[in-house]
Design an enzyme around this catalytic site. Structure first.
Site, PDB file in Angstrom:
ATOM      1  N   LYS A 141     -20.130  42.999 -65.488  1.00  0.00           N
ATOM      2  CA  LYS A 141     -20.561  44.385 -65.723  1.00  0.00           C
ATOM      3  C   LYS A 141     -21.750  44.662 -64.809  1.00  0.00           C
ATOM      4  CE  LYS A 141     -22.541  45.789 -69.742  1.00  0.00           C
ATOM      5  NZ  LYS A 141     -23.894  46.196 -69.308  1.00  0.00           N
ATOM      6  N   GLU A 193     -23.670  54.657 -71.895  1.00  0.00           N
ATOM      7  CA  GLU A 193     -24.730  54.401 -72.880  1.00  0.00           C
ATOM      8  C   GLU A 193     -25.595  55.648 -73.037  1.00  0.00           C
ATOM      9  OE1 GLU A 193     -26.883  50.735 -72.474  1.00  0.00           O
ATOM     10  OE2 GLU A 193     -28.342  51.313 -74.023  1.00  0.00           O
TER      11      GLU A 193
HETATM   12  O1  KIV Z   1     -26.698  44.086 -72.249  1.00  0.00           O
HETATM   13  C1  KIV Z   1     -26.048  44.641 -73.140  1.00  0.00           C
HETATM   14  O2  KIV Z   1     -25.950  44.176 -74.275  1.00  0.00           O
HETATM   15  C2  KIV Z   1     -25.406  45.899 -72.837  1.00  0.00           C
HETATM   16  C3  KIV Z   1     -24.973  46.734 -73.990  1.00  0.00           C
HETATM   17  C4  KIV Z   1     -26.109  47.585 -74.422  1.00  0.00           C
HETATM   18  C5  KIV Z   1     -23.767  47.517 -73.675  1.00  0.00           C
HETATM   19  O3  KIV Z   1     -25.283  46.272 -71.706  1.00  0.00           O
END
Ligand code: KIV
Length: 251
Positions: A103, A168
């Site tokens: 991600k 988010e």
């Molecule tokens: O780091 C994380 O836990 C996240 C969530 C807030 C989606 O990116």
């Protein structure tokens, strides 16, 4: 799942036993989030977490996952250092942890990077809206209301090949519009009920987080209280010598 209208459940996990529980419970995606800096390491932001921390926790989670997809966050600043560095670090994360995707925070400005990762065989979730690694530039953890930018980020991420867009802290109407517009699934956190899936930080929803918990978190359990009750019982039974019993001892 998006095509079938089925909602996607995603939760964070940072260690083997938690990941095993969440996997067995049936979540689709385990996120080794850089939020571990805040909920595990006790830091004020996610900025300090190191690449080696993400790999250390990612390995544990992958070892536990039987059916869930495991996604590992690119830690600050590795996802912001350009295409080559992000590719190098993403490949390292995937090789070392065995995760299935990474991600990356950002949308339009990350389009080239996302396209390069995807071309290299690395599935990418793009994180738009409130990007916690940019918390200082954004002036704090606030709802993001720059609708045009969020729309462009989500669209650019999909066009670049992201298989999912995480939104988010965006207004629910905007999240609904983007979800309807995109072919790939959206996962929301503080983005209302109309996203294709929802993610929460597991420590927050289990009531284990020390300190501030955002308004969008529903407390599904209060494990802090249950843990304290159990620990107080242990202390008291050690002190009154009722623990351990004969059954809990060896002859
Ligand atoms: O780091 C994380 O836990 C996240 C969530 C807030 C989606 O990116």
């Amino acid at each position: 799942m998006k095509e079938r209208g089925e909602r996607i459940a995603m939760l964070t996990a940072y260690d083997f036993p938690t990941a095993r529980l969440l996997d067995e419970a049936g979540v689709e995606i385990l996120l080794v989030g850089d939020s571990l800096a805040m909920v595990v390491q006790g830091r004020a932001t996610t900025l300090s977490v190191r690449l080696r921390d993400m790999i250390y926790h990612g390995e544990m989670v992958v070892r536990a996952a039987q059916r869930s997809m495991v996604v590992v966050d690119l830690p600050f600043p590795h996802g912001q250092l350009g295409v080559r560095e992000t590719l190098r670090v993403s490949a390292r994360i995937m090789k070392r942890t065995g995760c299935q995707a990474v991600k990356l925070e950002g949308g339009a400005e990350q389009a080239e990077t996302i396209a390069t990762l995807v071309a290299a065989g690395i599935p990418v979730i793009a994180h738009v809206g409130l990007r916690p690694q940019s918390v200082h530039a954004l002036g704090g953890y606030k709802v993001q209301r720059n609708e045009q930018r969020i729309r462009e980020d989500a669209t650019a991420a999909q066009q670049a090949g992201a298989f999912c867009v995480l939104m988010e802290c965006v207004p629910r109407d905007l999240a609904r519009e983007i979800t309807a517009m995109l072919r790939v699934p959206t996962i929301g956190i503080g983005a209302g009920p109309d996203c294709d899936g929802q993610v929460l930080v597991t420590h927050d929803m289990l009531g284990l987080t020390c300190g501030y918990v955002p308004k969008f978190v529903r407390p599904f359990a209060n494990l802090a209280q249950q843990t304290q009750t159990a620990v107080k019982q242990f202390i008291s039974q050690v002190r009154d010598q009722s623990f351990p019993s004969a059954d809990e001892s060896f002859n």
